[in-house]
Motif scaffolding. Sequence first.
Motif, mmCIF file in Angstrom:
data_model
loop_
_atom_site.group_PDB
_atom_site.id
_atom_site.type_symbol
_atom_site.label_atom_id
_atom_site.label_comp_id
_atom_site.label_asym_id
_atom_site.label_seq_id
_atom_site.Cartn_x
_atom_site.Cartn_y
_atom_site.Cartn_z
ATOM 1 N N CYS A 102 -8.344 3.379 -5.385
ATOM 2 C CA CYS A 102 -7.019 2.886 -5.757
ATOM 3 C C CYS A 102 -7.154 1.400 -6.081
ATOM 4 O O CYS A 102 -6.779 0.954 -7.162
ATOM 5 N N ARG A 126 -12.094 3.864 -12.647
ATOM 6 C CA ARG A 126 -10.792 3.251 -12.425
ATOM 7 C C ARG A 126 -10.847 2.374 -11.176
ATOM 8 O O ARG A 126 -11.697 2.577 -10.300
ATOM 9 N N LYS A 131 -2.211 -4.835 -7.897
ATOM 10 C CA LYS A 131 -1.604 -3.635 -7.324
ATOM 11 C C LYS A 131 -0.089 -3.720 -7.235
ATOM 12 O O LYS A 131 0.448 -4.661 -6.634
ATOM 13 N N HIS A 272 -1.853 10.692 -7.054
ATOM 14 C CA HIS A 272 -0.531 10.110 -6.804
ATOM 15 C C HIS A 272 0.562 11.173 -6.787
ATOM 16 O O HIS A 272 1.614 10.964 -6.187
ATOM 17 N N GLU A 298 -8.464 9.459 -7.338
ATOM 18 C CA GLU A 298 -8.835 8.355 -6.440
ATOM 19 C C GLU A 298 -9.925 8.807 -5.469
ATOM 20 O O GLU A 298 -9.798 9.856 -4.827
ATOM 21 N N ASP A 309 -3.804 3.687 -0.429
ATOM 22 C CA ASP A 309 -3.917 5.105 -0.809
ATOM 23 C C ASP A 309 -5.129 5.850 -0.244
ATOM 24 O O ASP A 309 -5.611 6.811 -0.864
ATOM 25 N N GLN A 312 -4.839 9.769 0.201
ATOM 26 C CA GLN A 312 -4.935 10.680 -0.952
ATOM 27 C C GLN A 312 -6.292 10.572 -1.654
ATOM 28 O O GLN A 312 -6.507 11.201 -2.688
HETATM 29 MN MN MN Z 1 -3.219 4.436 -5.855
#
Ligand code: MN
Length: 338
Positions: A102, A126, A131, A272, A298, A309, A312
């Motif tokens: 993330c 990524r 943020k 997400h 992620e 994050d 996740q």
């Molecule tokens: Mn994220």
Amino acid sequence: MIIVFKPGAPEKELESMKKNLEGKGITVSVTVGEDQTIFGLIGDTRSLNAGQIELSSVVEKVMKIQEPYKKANRAFHPEDTIVDVRGQKIGGGHFGIIAGPCAIESEDQFLTIARAVKKSGANFLRGGAFKPRTSPYSFQGMGKEGIDIMKIAREETGLPIITEFMAPAHVELYAEDVDVIQIGARNMQNFDLLKEVGKVQTPVLLKRGLCATFEEFLMAAEYIMSEGNENVILCERGIRTFETWTRNTLDISAVPVVHRKSHLPIVIDPSHAGGIYWLVEPLTKAAVAIGADGITIEVHHRPEEAVSDGQQSLIPESFDKMMKKVQLLRQVVTEMEK
Ligand code: MN
Ligand code: PEP
């Protein structure tokens, strides 16, 4: 309005019609397909008579477009757009696998994850340097230092890098540094930011707003494209519904709807959408099966220590296992669609 020309219509005739239309204050967007050329007319077309234009010997048909989005409209551009980022392609049968944490937390963290996801088959990296956090007290990102770390990872892995820009000023400062600019869900209708990324040629990954309709989503793409940047990749990342057991609700219908209405590629962000690691694989399988042009996942090697994050994020081992299933499923889908 759209003018579809007959196959092999002479260049000279097309040029003269274009000049004529431009003389009436209309912007003409020209799409040269394999057999046919299409003129997409943008502006006030009320003074034009479609029937009269159709009388021309080089015109096949004239269509009126009701939708407010023009450049993003499939009618303007019947073939799928393929966005090519340093040789890595998304759209028109090319499946993009975007992976990374993330947020960029350190050089060691990003390089560890970048190496792992590359080994498992990711073709884009990524990571967030800026943020968009719900709380001003949460980690806000490493900023420029984060972008520099991404560049080191690009150098080592050869993979293009994607990061989110949150402010119009980021475009002038960093558009040349990154390979794809991400526009986050919260900024999908930040029109000044959209216009600014429209002025450069760096491809854009545009995420659907938390409560955006498909039309609003395509109009956001239109903002970018109308400024001249047509390298737009759409991203469905889940929308707000009454449901609370998932972070958002993945609107999987975004894929066929966008493919029908637009020529732009659309990728799915199951991380997400679901908001929890165990939902990532099932949602990813759904994305592949429905014909998405890619996924963005992620990944963190120590999710329990992630600054954002972590819940996740997949660990690299789970990402690797999932990628093997993605490859298998891709083969079936490709075979099925032949
Ligand atoms: Mn994220
Ligand atoms: C992200 O990709 O890290 C992100 C913040 O996503 P979204 O804008 O979809 O919430």
